[in-house]
Design a protein around this motif. Structure first.
Motif, short mmCIF file in Angstrom:
data_model
loop_
_atom_site.label_atom_id
_atom_site.label_comp_id
_atom_site.label_asym_id
_atom_site.label_seq_id
_atom_site.Cartn_x
_atom_site.Cartn_y
_atom_site.Cartn_z
N LYS A 114 72.14 -6.46 -61.31
CA LYS A 114 73.49 -6.04 -61.66
C LYS A 114 73.46 -4.61 -62.20
O LYS A 114 72.39 -3.98 -62.26
CB LYS A 114 74.11 -6.99 -62.69
CG LYS A 114 73.37 -7.10 -64.01
CD LYS A 114 74.03 -8.16 -64.89
CE LYS A 114 73.24 -8.42 -66.16
NZ LYS A 114 73.86 -9.51 -66.98
N GLU A 115 74.61 -4.09 -62.57
CA GLU A 115 74.70 -2.71 -63.03
C GLU A 115 73.77 -2.47 -64.22
O GLU A 115 73.52 -3.36 -65.04
CB GLU A 115 76.14 -2.36 -63.42
CG GLU A 115 77.08 -2.23 -62.22
CD GLU A 115 76.61 -1.16 -61.24
OE1 GLU A 115 76.28 -0.05 -61.70
OE2 GLU A 115 76.55 -1.45 -60.03
N VAL A 154 71.08 -11.31 -69.01
CA VAL A 154 70.51 -11.88 -67.79
C VAL A 154 71.42 -12.92 -67.14
O VAL A 154 70.99 -13.67 -66.27
CB VAL A 154 69.11 -12.49 -68.05
CG1 VAL A 154 68.11 -11.41 -68.39
CG2 VAL A 154 69.15 -13.54 -69.15
N GLY A 155 72.68 -12.97 -67.56
CA GLY A 155 73.65 -13.85 -66.91
C GLY A 155 74.26 -13.17 -65.69
O GLY A 155 74.00 -11.99 -65.42
N PRO A 156 75.07 -13.91 -64.93
CA PRO A 156 75.63 -13.36 -63.68
C PRO A 156 76.65 -12.26 -63.95
O PRO A 156 77.37 -12.28 -64.93
CB PRO A 156 76.29 -14.58 -63.04
CG PRO A 156 76.64 -15.47 -64.19
CD PRO A 156 75.54 -15.29 -65.19
N LEU A 168 68.73 -15.60 -62.53
CA LEU A 168 68.68 -14.69 -63.66
C LEU A 168 69.00 -13.30 -63.13
O LEU A 168 68.32 -12.80 -62.22
CB LEU A 168 67.30 -14.73 -64.32
CG LEU A 168 66.92 -16.10 -64.89
CD1 LEU A 168 65.46 -16.11 -65.32
CD2 LEU A 168 67.82 -16.49 -66.05
N THR A 169 70.04 -12.70 -63.64
CA THR A 169 70.57 -11.45 -63.12
C THR A 169 70.21 -10.30 -64.05
O THR A 169 70.64 -10.29 -65.20
CB THR A 169 72.09 -11.54 -62.94
OG1 THR A 169 72.41 -12.76 -62.28
CG2 THR A 169 72.62 -10.38 -62.12
N VAL A 170 69.42 -9.37 -63.58
CA VAL A 170 68.79 -8.37 -64.43
C VAL A 170 69.43 -7.00 -64.18
O VAL A 170 69.65 -6.62 -63.02
CB VAL A 170 67.28 -8.31 -64.14
CG1 VAL A 170 66.57 -7.37 -65.11
CG2 VAL A 170 66.67 -9.71 -64.20
#
Length: 213
Positions: free
Chosen positions: A17-18, A96-98, A170-172
């Motif tokens: 993600k950003e 680390v959430g969406p 897990l969105t980093v």
């Protein structure tokens, strides 16, 4: 003895993600802001989450890597009067959430198929406290105790176990990496990871890991 169910690293998907820039550009700036905030709010309370996975039956800790050199646990400081549990849930979700329910993972799957879904901050299961570190002065050193001559520490950092579900995306942030470091890599390796992270294997020795395949 507390128990933690631990799933294989391969159960988890990763997305990007950003970027999330650090609030302070340097350690000096962070300590200066800490001093300013202390005058207004008192002692800072910081919470961080321990996400544990396993590979070949050995525990690995998920750490954020910044600038190829600095490692840290996901989390941040709390607002005044904010509780530890809900505060850590919010910060885990932010870190680390969406980014959104339709985000795509790096392996090409969507969040629903990979156990991600449009979960909320409250879906982070915060467990036992593993350790605490205290900052006695407006300096970089923190200790796992309050020194005897200190009556007003400036910051306390609390580590909580996070019970990960069997599967999750897990969105980093794209300016960071999420790495899985084995406990044997962290043990007695303060030169590389600092004294706090190097103490993790000893702190986690009281946890009974239940490995799931």
């Amino acid at each position: 003895m507390s128990s933690l169910t631990v799933y294989p690293l391969s159960n988890y998907s990763f997305a990007v993600k950003e970027q999330q820039l650090e609030e302070d550009p340097s350690v000096v700036a962070r300590l200066q802001r800490l001093e300013s905030d202390y005058e207004q709010y008192g002692m800072r309370r910081t919470v961080e989450g321990l996400m544990i996975v396993h590979e070949h039956g050995h525990p690995h800790v998920l750490l954020l890597q910044v600038a190829n050199a600095f490692f840290k646990l996901p989390g941040d400081y709390l607002k005044p009067h904010e509780g530890d549990i809900e505060g850590l849930q919010a910060r885990m979700h932010a870190r680390v959430g969406p980014e959104d329910p339709a985000i795509k993972s790096e392996n090409g799957g969507d969040s629903e198929m990979n156990g991600g879904g449009s979960y909320t901050a409250q879906d982070w299961e915060v467990g036992d406290v593993v350790g605490q570190f205290w900052r006695p002065n407006f300096e970089s050193f923190m200790y796992p105790y309050v020194p005897a001559h200190i009556t007003k520490p400036k910051e306390v950092k609390t580590w909580h176990l996070i019970q990960l579900p069997e599967r999750r995306i897990l969105t980093v942030p794209k300016n960071m990496k999420l790495v899985a470091l084995p406990l044997f890599e962290l043990y007695d390796n303060a030169v590389r990871y600092g004294p706090q992270l190097a103490s993790l294997p000893a702190l986690l020795s009281r946890i009974h890991f239940v490995y799931q395949d």
